[in-house]
Design a protein around this motif. Structure first.
Motif, PDB file in Angstrom:
ATOM      1  N   GLN A  78       0.687  -1.175   0.153  1.00 18.52           N
ATOM      2  CA  GLN A  78       0.105   0.112   0.111  1.00 18.52           C
ATOM      3  C   GLN A  78       0.740   1.213  -0.034  1.00 18.52           C
ATOM      4  N   VAL A  79       1.939   1.312   0.818  1.00 18.72           N
ATOM      5  CA  VAL A  79       2.938   2.506   0.804  1.00 18.72           C
ATOM      6  C   VAL A  79       3.555   2.727  -0.521  1.00 18.72           C
ATOM      7  N   LYS A  80       3.736   1.593  -1.143  1.00 20.27           N
ATOM      8  CA  LYS A  80       4.475   1.609  -2.393  1.00 20.27           C
ATOM      9  C   LYS A  80       3.399   2.306  -3.566  1.00 20.27           C
ATOM     10  N   TYR A  81       2.198   1.883  -3.484  1.00 17.38           N
ATOM     11  CA  TYR A  81       1.118   2.396  -4.161  1.00 17.38           C
ATOM     12  C   TYR A  81       0.716   3.878  -4.125  1.00 17.38           C
ATOM     13  N   GLU A  82       1.202   4.388  -2.949  1.00 15.24           N
ATOM     14  CA  GLU A  82       0.974   5.750  -2.445  1.00 15.24           C
ATOM     15  C   GLU A  82       2.232   6.453  -2.723  1.00 15.24           C
ATOM     16  N   ARG A  83       3.362   5.936  -2.520  1.00 19.36           N
ATOM     17  CA  ARG A  83       4.545   6.657  -2.958  1.00 19.36           C
ATOM     18  C   ARG A  83       4.864   6.933  -4.454  1.00 19.36           C
ATOM     19  N   GLU A  84       4.210   6.013  -5.029  1.00 16.90           N
ATOM     20  CA  GLU A  84       4.849   5.761  -6.475  1.00 16.90           C
ATOM     21  C   GLU A  84       3.554   6.179  -7.329  1.00 16.90           C
ATOM     22  N   ALA A  85       2.640   6.792  -6.871  1.00 17.23           N
ATOM     23  CA  ALA A  85       1.126   7.016  -7.460  1.00 17.23           C
ATOM     24  C   ALA A  85       1.442   7.729  -8.882  1.00 17.23           C
ATOM     25  N   SER A  86       2.355   8.637  -8.889  1.00 18.11           N
ATOM     26  CA  SER A  86       2.326   9.525 -10.009  1.00 18.11           C
ATOM     27  C   SER A  86       3.208   8.473 -11.193  1.00 18.11           C
ATOM     28  N   LYS A  87       4.093   7.728 -10.803  1.00 13.79           N
ATOM     29  CA  LYS A  87       4.701   6.832 -11.599  1.00 13.79           C
ATOM     30  C   LYS A  87       3.626   5.864 -12.433  1.00 13.79           C
ATOM     31  N   TYR A  88       2.852   5.483 -11.625  1.00 15.83           N
ATOM     32  CA  TYR A  88       1.843   4.399 -12.176  1.00 15.83           C
ATOM     33  C   TYR A  88       1.044   5.173 -13.215  1.00 15.83           C
ATOM     34  N   TRP A  89       0.325   6.457 -12.754  1.00 12.65           N
ATOM     35  CA  TRP A  89      -0.369   7.506 -14.015  1.00 12.65           C
ATOM     36  C   TRP A  89       0.396   7.701 -15.027  1.00 12.65           C
ATOM     37  N   ASP A  90       1.870   7.975 -14.838  1.00 12.65           N
ATOM     38  CA  ASP A  90       2.517   8.375 -16.186  1.00 12.65           C
ATOM     39  C   ASP A  90       2.869   7.227 -17.000  1.00 12.65           C
ATOM     40  N   THR A  91       2.944   6.015 -16.532  1.00  9.01           N
ATOM     41  CA  THR A  91       3.187   4.683 -17.049  1.00  9.01           C
ATOM     42  C   THR A  91       1.758   4.295 -17.880  1.00  9.01           C
ATOM     43  N   PHE A  92       0.659   4.761 -17.244  1.00  9.40           N
ATOM     44  CA  PHE A  92      -0.706   4.696 -17.857  1.00  9.40           C
ATOM     45  C   PHE A  92      -1.144   5.678 -19.252  1.00  9.40           C
ATOM     46  N   TYR A  93      -0.486   6.811 -18.784  1.00  4.64           N
ATOM     47  CA  TYR A  93      -0.458   7.872 -19.993  1.00  4.64           C
ATOM     48  C   TYR A  93       0.382   7.397 -21.107  1.00  4.64           C
ATOM     49  N   LYS A  94       1.668   7.068 -20.832  1.00  6.77           N
ATOM     50  CA  LYS A  94       2.332   6.317 -21.941  1.00  6.77           C
ATOM     51  C   LYS A  94       2.083   5.512 -22.817  1.00  6.77           C
ATOM     52  N   ILE A  95       1.306   4.640 -22.086  1.00  4.02           N
ATOM     53  CA  ILE A  95       0.630   3.301 -22.928  1.00  4.02           C
ATOM     54  C   ILE A  95      -0.730   3.799 -23.729  1.00  4.02           C
ATOM     55  N   HIS A  96      -1.562   4.549 -22.981  1.00  2.00           N
ATOM     56  CA  HIS A  96      -2.728   4.964 -23.730  1.00  2.00           C
ATOM     57  C   HIS A  96      -2.896   6.275 -24.514  1.00  2.00           C
ATOM     58  N   LYS A  97      -1.899   7.120 -24.294  1.00  2.00           N
ATOM     59  CA  LYS A  97      -1.938   8.468 -24.932  1.00  2.00           C
ATOM     60  C   LYS A  97      -3.028   9.065 -24.566  1.00  2.00           C
ATOM     61  N   ASN A  98      -3.703   9.769 -25.318  1.00  2.00           N
ATOM     62  CA  ASN A  98      -5.085  10.460 -25.210  1.00  2.00           C
ATOM     63  C   ASN A  98      -6.355   9.618 -25.887  1.00  2.00           C
ATOM     64  N   LYS A  99      -6.218   8.356 -25.808  1.00  2.00           N
ATOM     65  CA  LYS A  99      -7.027   7.476 -26.707  1.00  2.00           C
ATOM     66  C   LYS A  99      -7.868   6.734 -25.634  1.00  2.00           C
ATOM     67  N   PHE A 100      -7.762   6.660 -24.302  1.00  2.00           N
ATOM     68  CA  PHE A 100      -8.268   5.847 -23.436  1.00  2.00           C
ATOM     69  C   PHE A 100      -9.945   6.445 -23.135  1.00  2.00           C
ATOM     70  N   PHE A 101      -9.737   8.055 -22.808  1.00  2.00           N
ATOM     71  CA  PHE A 101     -11.088   8.461 -22.248  1.00  2.00           C
ATOM     72  C   PHE A 101     -11.617   9.325 -23.431  1.00  2.00           C
ATOM     73  N   LYS A 102     -12.961   9.478 -23.456  1.00  2.00           N
ATOM     74  CA  LYS A 102     -13.518  10.281 -24.513  1.00  2.00           C
ATOM     75  C   LYS A 102     -13.711  11.772 -24.017  1.00  2.00           C
ATOM     76  N   ASP A 103     -13.769  12.656 -24.794  1.00  2.00           N
ATOM     77  CA  ASP A 103     -13.951  13.914 -24.407  1.00  2.00           C
ATOM     78  C   ASP A 103     -15.330  14.217 -23.566  1.00  2.00           C
ATOM     79  N   ARG A 104     -15.354  15.019 -22.588  1.00  2.00           N
ATOM     80  CA  ARG A 104     -16.534  15.131 -21.757  1.00  2.00           C
ATOM     81  C   ARG A 104     -17.151  16.131 -22.283  1.00  2.00           C
ATOM     82  N   ASN A 105     -17.907  16.051 -23.336  1.00  2.00           N
ATOM     83  CA  ASN A 105     -18.987  16.976 -24.089  1.00  2.00           C
ATOM     84  C   ASN A 105     -20.122  17.095 -23.287  1.00  2.00           C
ATOM     85  N   TRP A 106     -20.427  16.282 -22.236  1.00  2.00           N
ATOM     86  CA  TRP A 106     -21.468  16.499 -21.292  1.00  2.00           C
ATOM     87  C   TRP A 106     -21.382  17.411 -20.245  1.00  2.00           C
ATOM     88  N   LEU A 107     -20.214  18.017 -20.309  1.00  2.00           N
ATOM     89  CA  LEU A 107     -19.890  18.849 -18.907  1.00  2.00           C
ATOM     90  C   LEU A 107     -20.854  20.187 -18.955  1.00  2.00           C
TER      91      LEU A 107
END
Length: 407
Positions: A78-107
């Motif tokens: 749990q401590v590792k997931y907290e300490r390295e939270a930004s690293k996990y999200w960085d990896t997420f965006y390196k893999i998915h780029k801007n293609k994972f989520f849809k634009d929020r046109n419902w805002l």
């Protein structure tokens, strides 16, 4: 009396707040209007709105959560997931780029407050059309004149979003949040967006799925400025490299909202709107209150914090397997990113403790349907609107009225 009057009229920013916050006047069909009235037609659409659960369905969901929460992730993990939270999200965006989520046109359908528009434009917003909003927002801005407070210059410095030693085994995550944030003296220097009269901050902007619908809508409105931050540097780079990114109307920056020692690139009390959409759920529960407290300080009196996130027993929570539970209703995904699932009461308590007034707090229950596989899935989200009180306005008005009344 003259001194009091001079002080009163010299603060138009606090005294006069435009009537743009119509939180009590929801869109024509808040949270959707597709209602399932005939169960035999359930597979005719992909999503049904305002679904009420039966007692059996709620009990089944409770049992699934009880089952997938029986085995907890080890503390050191749990401590590792907290300490390295930004690293996990960085990896997420390196893999998915801007293609994972849809634009929020419902805002704009759910949050018309993100535009500083008059009543006529709000009627257009209710028609759920971005084109109408673009035309009328520009017209409104050409007539709008607002005063702003003296500004300070906060030199923002980029951060990976997670400091070394941020979490240690056996440490109390909430301890960091209890430390009072040191106020910085106001300066009259410029800062990004200092000339704007309407400022929005999106926390956890990701690849810009909220940023660019807003920017594209207000591209010809110079009085508007949008700040957006994320603690994953890869996400911020995706925003800055986007074709629609404009530095004259937007400032994207790396920021860890859990680290209260990091300054924002603007002074406290200068934001009209804060967007907190599917972000708070990724933060450790012990840190959430501190994050909201800090964000509350950034709002002007009358400013709005707009919230939307996962609700308790959403299908995402029910799908977690045993061994992924960090703490009660808090889970880690296979990629190391985390998710919490809220109740309406929890949301109310957190934002009210931060000194904000509840204007909307709804449980959005929908039924998602896979028509090909004939599968039904319950979606649950919490949506809220919370406003910073106008206490200073009311006190000033009452004081002036009292003085004038008594000569």
């Amino acid at each position: 009396m003259n001194v009091i009057w001079r002080n009163y009229i010299s603060c138009p920013r606090i005294r006069k707040v435009p009537h743009r916050y119509q939180s009590g006047c929801h869109p024509v069909a808040p949270l959707g209007s597709r209602i399932l009235t005939d169960r035999t037609k359930i597979f005719e659409h992909n999503m049904w709105d305002h679904m009420q659960w039966s007692k059996e369905e709620e009990e089944e969901a409770r049992k699934k959560v009880e089952e997938n929460s029986a085995v907890r992730v080890l503390l050191e993990e749990q401590v590792k997931y907290e300490r390295e939270a930004s690293k996990y999200w960085d990896t997420f965006y390196k893999i998915h780029k801007n293609k994972f989520f849809k634009d929020r046109n419902w805002l704009l359908r759910e949050f018309p407050e993100i535009l500083p528009v008059g009543q006529k434009t709000e009627e257009k917003v209710k028609e759920l059309s971005w084109d109408h909003v673009k035309i009328n927002a520009e017209s409104f801005f050409s007539k709008m004149h607002c005063s702003t407070m003296p500004e300070e210059k906060n030199h923002y410095k980029e951060s990976s979003g997670s400091s070394d030693g941020q979490s240690k085994a056996g440490s109390d995550f909430s301890k960091l949040d209890s430390e009072e944030y040191r106020e910085r003296p106001l300066k009259t220097e410029l800062f990004p967006g200092s000339n704007a009269t309407f400022r929005i901050l999106e926390v956890g902007c990701g690849a810009g799925n909220s940023v660019f619908p807003i920017l594209n809508t207000l591209q010809n409105v110079p009085e508007f400025f949008l700040y957006c931050c994320d603690f994953a540097s890869g996400a911020v780079e995706l925003v800055k490299s986007h074709a629609s990114y404009r530095a004259d109307q937007c400032c994207a920056f790396v920021h860890d909202v859990c680290d209260h020692s990091l300054p924002y690139p603007f002074p406290d009390g200068t934001l009209d709107v804060i967007l907190l959409v599917f972000v708070l759920s990724s933060i450790h529960p012990d840190r959430m209150q501190g994050v909201i407290n800090r964000l509350s300080k950034l709002l002007k009196p009358g400013g709005m914090l707009l919230f939307r996130d996962y609700g308790r027993y959403d299908k995402t929570q029910l799908r977690f397997k045993r061994g992924h539970c960090l703490s009660e209703n808090f889970y880690v995904r296979g990629d190391g990113t985390r998710a919490y699932f809220f109740t309406k009461g929890e949301v109310y308590n957190m934002f009210c403790k931060a000194g904000l007034d509840e204007k909307q707090n709804l449980v959005d229950r929908r039924l998602q349907v896979n028509r090909k596989k004939k599968v039904k899935m319950h979606r649950v989200w919490i949506q809220g609107k919370f406003q910073k009180p106008l206490h200073l306005t009311q006190k000033s008005s009452n004081l002036v009225f009292s003085v004038l009344s008594h000569g």
